[in-house]
Design a protein around this motif. Structure first.
Motif, mmCIF file in Angstrom:
data_model
loop_
_atom_site.group_PDB
_atom_site.id
_atom_site.type_symbol
_atom_site.label_atom_id
_atom_site.label_comp_id
_atom_site.label_asym_id
_atom_site.label_seq_id
_atom_site.Cartn_x
_atom_site.Cartn_y
_atom_site.Cartn_z
ATOM 1 N N ARG A 178 0.798 -1.237 0.000
ATOM 2 C CA ARG A 178 0.000 0.000 0.000
ATOM 3 C C ARG A 178 0.828 1.282 0.000
ATOM 4 N NH1 ARG A 178 -5.317 -1.174 0.316
ATOM 5 N NH2 ARG A 178 -5.796 -3.249 1.065
ATOM 6 N N ARG A 179 2.146 1.213 0.176
ATOM 7 C CA ARG A 179 2.980 2.424 0.114
ATOM 8 C C ARG A 179 3.839 2.425 -1.136
ATOM 9 N NH1 ARG A 179 1.926 5.766 4.815
ATOM 10 N NH2 ARG A 179 0.805 4.317 6.156
ATOM 11 N N PHE A 180 4.430 1.282 -1.463
ATOM 12 C CA PHE A 180 5.389 1.232 -2.571
ATOM 13 C C PHE A 180 4.741 0.742 -3.872
ATOM 14 C CE2 PHE A 180 7.945 0.784 1.294
ATOM 15 C CZ PHE A 180 8.889 1.778 1.092
ATOM 16 N N GLY A 181 3.539 0.176 -3.782
ATOM 17 C CA GLY A 181 2.888 -0.356 -4.975
ATOM 18 C C GLY A 181 1.506 0.234 -5.170
ATOM 19 N N ILE A 182 0.631 -0.541 -5.847
ATOM 20 C CA ILE A 182 -0.738 -0.072 -6.086
ATOM 21 C C ILE A 182 -1.532 -0.152 -4.791
ATOM 22 C CG2 ILE A 182 -2.848 -0.536 -7.389
ATOM 23 C CD1 ILE A 182 -0.916 -1.913 -9.489
ATOM 24 N N GLU A 196 -2.043 2.005 -15.193
ATOM 25 C CA GLU A 196 -0.946 1.291 -15.841
ATOM 26 C C GLU A 196 0.267 1.400 -14.943
ATOM 27 O OE1 GLU A 196 -1.218 1.305 -20.646
ATOM 28 O OE2 GLU A 196 -0.139 2.955 -19.697
ATOM 29 N N THR A 197 0.978 0.298 -14.741
ATOM 30 C CA THR A 197 2.165 0.340 -13.893
ATOM 31 C C THR A 197 3.282 -0.490 -14.509
ATOM 32 O OG1 THR A 197 2.946 0.079 -11.606
ATOM 33 C CG2 THR A 197 1.572 -1.693 -12.471
ATOM 34 N N ASP A 212 -5.812 -5.847 -1.051
ATOM 35 C CA ASP A 212 -5.883 -7.061 -0.237
ATOM 36 C C ASP A 212 -5.485 -8.285 -1.051
ATOM 37 O OD1 ASP A 212 -6.808 -5.825 2.105
ATOM 38 O OD2 ASP A 212 -8.907 -5.988 1.504
#
Lengths: 259, 259
Positions: free
Chosen positions: A38-42, A254-255, A45
């Motif tokens: 939740r901080r470094f990615g999308i 998009e990532t 859960d």
């Protein structure tokens, strides 16, 4: 490699959804946990891949920790909405998940998902334990919104019986005729705002204990409201189990795939 | 109304970045807090609007709770990268934030941001207190990675002196010559993985207490590493303060504006 994805939630249980019909993606556990961070990615859960093999639509579900997981009811409901938007599924049909085929239908904007049958309900002290696609331990408590959930749940999740495989742990209180629940999820190892298989287990548990008599039980979770319907049988089993609730598309994105 | 956005993080401190150069958006506090919600929205520590007025590039920063906030150093560094990608700013320049103009430069892929001067350092018992764009209380502790941070920080944040306006609370330990810090942020009312103004305050605090002698201090935060450089003056003030570190573009997306 740039990956398109969609973000959904079902009553606060949130998922990254990726169209992998071309089977281009083979995600490593570390990549999934990075995407779900939740901080470094999308942040989510769980992560769900849409795949199709031999014309069977398949939901491939991973927990936030990147490990393949047992059935996720809210994930399945969000998956239905995602597939409908892509015109891979229509308003009625079925898809394959880890615990078998799941029929579904969309009625009045809510997604209903057929869950696996519950063949056995085990009594453990004053709690009940069953498998609704995932294992769930259910206890009734007073003041469910005030309990020290993490500590109370971990006493069960890490006891001799469950420490190796883990179990989800649910606490239930019926207030003014409404079944309120809170759920600790293994894999996440934390409370989530909603757990579909947990809500299903709680509704069936309350019926089996004689606490509710209806065959369609509204369940209030922290993130919203779900409805569970079922057919109790003379041998103590439950069949024709349906989980119903809203799904919400939060954003499209998009990532870059993490290394 | 569909809003394009980008998601960035700077050493784990994460932000929703929106190009509002056309000044189309007027976000309500409830909309911002919904967008920053980690289950129901995109999820972030804060939301930043890029605006341009009279040819001055402006960073408009909101906390996750939707309220306008004081200066955010990591947000400012991510803002620079965002503006460079849009070709609104080049590799050197300045932008306006709530506490004034901030020169910046990009060197070796890291973004350096000039922070406001620190004119006064107050001693409170064995802690120091200063304003680095946001107010910061700094205490040295043993075993900084093991402390009960939330409870220890709240004793300060909600004491008689600070309860009304709030303060950020930092804990520092120097291990093997490296300054390790953890920060509780008001507004978020929780620990964050990194706080730029907090790292700045901790580096200056350690210098003012004689714990470090360098004028360029590497600071280890939970989400990575930042470098703070400064010039100490004879009157006890600190000027020419620069905060340096990496920025990461996580994803681009589009979302419906919440009601």
């Amino acid at each position: 490699m740039l990956i398109p994805f969609n973000k959904y939630h079902g009553t606060g249980n949130d998922f990254i959804m990726i169209d992998n019909r071309e089977l281009r993606l083979e995600l490593k556990q570390s990549q999934i946990s990075q995407l779900c961070n939740r901080r470094f990615g999308i942040g989510a859960d769980g992560l769900i891949l849409l795949q199709v093999q031999n014309e069977v639509v398949e939901m491939v579900y991973y927990n936030a920790d990147g490990a393949p997981s047992s059935m996720c009811g809210n994930g399945g409901r969000c998956f239905v909405t995602f597939c409908q938007k892509l015109e891979v599924l229509s308003e009625n049909g079925e898809f394959l998940a880890v615990d078998g085929m799941h029929p579904f239908k969309m009625v009045d904007g809510l997604v209903s998902l057929k869950m696996g049958d519950v063949s056995a309900i085990e009594t453990i002290n004053d709690a009940v334990y069953m498998d609704t696609g995932s294992p769930h331990y259910v206890t009734m408590v007073e003041d469910v919104l005030e309990i020290d959930l993490i500590n109370d749940a971990r006493k069960v999740r890490y006891n001799n019986r469950f420490s190796a495989e883990g179990t989800n742990v649910n606490f239930v209180e019926i207030m003014d005729g409404v079944t309120h629940i809170r759920t600790y999820e293994r894999g996440v190892e934390d409370e989530t705002l909603s757990c579909g298989t947990g809500a299903t287990a709680c509704a069936i548990a309350m019926h089996s204990l004689g606490e509710v008599s209806e065959l369609e039980v509204p369940v209030k979770v922290l993130g919203g409201k779900l409805i569970i319907s079922f057919k109790p049988n003379a041998d103590g089993s439950y069949t024709d189990i349906w989980l119903t609730g809203p799904t919400t598309t939060v954003f499209a994105g998009e990532t870059e795939l993490p290394a």
